[in-house]
Design an enzyme around this catalytic site. Structure first.
Site, PDB file in Angstrom:
ATOM      1  N   GLU A 154     -23.195   0.851   3.844  1.00 45.10           N
ATOM      2  CA  GLU A 154     -23.203  -0.644   3.190  1.00 45.10           C
ATOM      3  C   GLU A 154     -23.136  -0.179   1.706  1.00 45.10           C
ATOM      4  O   GLU A 154     -23.347  -1.490   0.822  1.00 45.10           O
ATOM      5  CB  GLU A 154     -24.428  -1.333   3.633  1.00 45.10           C
ATOM      6  CG  GLU A 154     -24.131  -2.684   3.842  1.00 45.10           C
ATOM      7  CD  GLU A 154     -23.079  -3.136   4.852  1.00 45.10           C
ATOM      8  OE1 GLU A 154     -21.950  -3.323   4.692  1.00 45.10           O
ATOM      9  OE2 GLU A 154     -23.595  -3.311   6.059  1.00 45.10           O
ATOM     10  N   HIS A 184     -31.442  -4.161   1.664  1.00 46.08           N
ATOM     11  CA  HIS A 184     -30.807  -5.063   2.717  1.00 46.08           C
ATOM     12  C   HIS A 184     -31.315  -4.758   3.795  1.00 46.08           C
ATOM     13  O   HIS A 184     -31.731  -3.636   4.146  1.00 46.08           O
ATOM     14  CB  HIS A 184     -29.193  -4.569   2.673  1.00 46.08           C
ATOM     15  CG  HIS A 184     -28.474  -4.838   3.842  1.00 46.08           C
ATOM     16  ND1 HIS A 184     -28.588  -5.942   4.556  1.00 46.08           N
ATOM     17  CD2 HIS A 184     -28.055  -3.870   5.028  1.00 46.08           C
ATOM     18  CE1 HIS A 184     -27.808  -5.976   5.483  1.00 46.08           C
ATOM     19  NE2 HIS A 184     -27.723  -4.754   6.077  1.00 46.08           N
ATOM     20  N   HIS A 237     -32.160  -6.068   8.163  1.00 45.69           N
ATOM     21  CA  HIS A 237     -31.753  -6.823   9.539  1.00 45.69           C
ATOM     22  C   HIS A 237     -33.221  -7.300   9.907  1.00 45.69           C
ATOM     23  O   HIS A 237     -33.551  -7.531  11.056  1.00 45.69           O
ATOM     24  CB  HIS A 237     -31.302  -6.071  10.655  1.00 45.69           C
ATOM     25  CG  HIS A 237     -30.081  -5.381  10.155  1.00 45.69           C
ATOM     26  ND1 HIS A 237     -29.608  -4.149  10.983  1.00 45.69           N
ATOM     27  CD2 HIS A 237     -29.441  -5.423   9.033  1.00 45.69           C
ATOM     28  CE1 HIS A 237     -28.214  -3.689  10.413  1.00 45.69           C
ATOM     29  NE2 HIS A 237     -28.316  -4.353   9.283  1.00 45.69           N
ATOM     30  N   HIS A 290     -25.908 -10.589  10.874  1.00 44.37           N
ATOM     31  CA  HIS A 290     -26.184  -9.535  10.381  1.00 44.37           C
ATOM     32  C   HIS A 290     -27.647  -9.237   9.928  1.00 44.37           C
ATOM     33  O   HIS A 290     -28.451  -8.398  10.323  1.00 44.37           O
ATOM     34  CB  HIS A 290     -25.253  -9.032   9.216  1.00 44.37           C
ATOM     35  CG  HIS A 290     -25.075  -7.661   8.970  1.00 44.37           C
ATOM     36  ND1 HIS A 290     -24.031  -6.954   8.454  1.00 44.37           N
ATOM     37  CD2 HIS A 290     -26.208  -6.669   8.897  1.00 44.37           C
ATOM     38  CE1 HIS A 290     -24.536  -5.778   8.065  1.00 44.37           C
ATOM     39  NE2 HIS A 290     -25.571  -5.654   8.191  1.00 44.37           N
TER      40      HIS A 290
END
Ligand SMILES: [Zn+2]
Length: 211
Positions: A71, A89, A91, A151
């Site tokens: 990413e 980031h 999930h 996502h």
């Protein structure tokens, strides 16, 4: 703490707090034109500083033996268009639920203002692609957080600590909203109510001192 040490510290905390399961998230922190980022496919609670690659803002590998997180293009897209100095980031469960079912997270609590108010859900694109990077960059404009359709979530900060706290707040706001839906219809704060919060925060009343 060096940039790479910070990635180890906050990677561990992200797993401990249940924001990340195993390898399902990535962190980065920027200094000048260099960005230290978590490596691809590594468990975030078992990182060592040497494992974390350093890339420049153009995406060239400068240091490290492991490949940067898949990413990384998304992180660099945000760095090159904002003044962010750290990105987280994940999930995380409630963030991903909102990102899978809605097009934005409405502000049902005034703390949403700390992330810029409404949190937008970036349009879906395959992980790691320039398309996803562009979609996230657009959704993040003027804000400290975005959700990524089907996502997860992404937050920015002036420091990794700030970006990490923003991720915790984003998850909390998503949890309040999602759990609220099972009880009733969550009331959304109006623009006027949010404006009043900003005014209050800018002009806090001072307590009179007893003489
Ligand atoms: Zn991801």
């Amino acid at each position: 703490m060096s940039l790479r040490e910070q990635l180890c510290e906050y990677g561990r905390r992200a797993v401990e707090l249940g924001l990340v399961i195993g390898t399902s998230g990535n962190l980065s922190v920027r200094e000048g034109d260099l960005v230290a980022v978590t490596p691809s496919g590594a468990a975030l609670d078992r990182l060592t500083p040497e494992m974390c690659p350093v890339v420049d803002v153009e995406g060239y590998l400068v240091e490290g033996d492991l490949q940067p997180s898949s990413e990384t293009p998304m992180h660099l897209a945000v760095y090159t268009t904002t003044d962010a100095r750290a990105i987280v980031h994940t999930h995380s469960v409630f963030g991903t639920i909102v990102a899978t079912t809605m097009t934005e997270l409405p502000p049902v609590h005034y703390n949403a203002l700390l992330l810029g108010g409404v949190v937008k859900v970036a349009e879906y694109a395959t992980y790691g692609t320039p398309e996803l990077a562009a979609n996230v960059r657009a959704a993040m404009e003027g804000k400290k957080a975005a959700l990524m359709a089907n996502h997860g979530g992404v937050t920015v900060g002036a420091t990794l600590e700030e970006a990490f706290e923003a991720t915790r707040l984003l998850e909390w706001l998503c949890e309040v909203y999602v759990r609220g839906l099972s009880v009733g219809k969550p009331a959304v704060l109006t623009d006027e109510q949010l404006k009043a919060v900003v005014e209050r925060a800018l002009n806090p009343p001072a307590f009179p001192r007893r003489l």
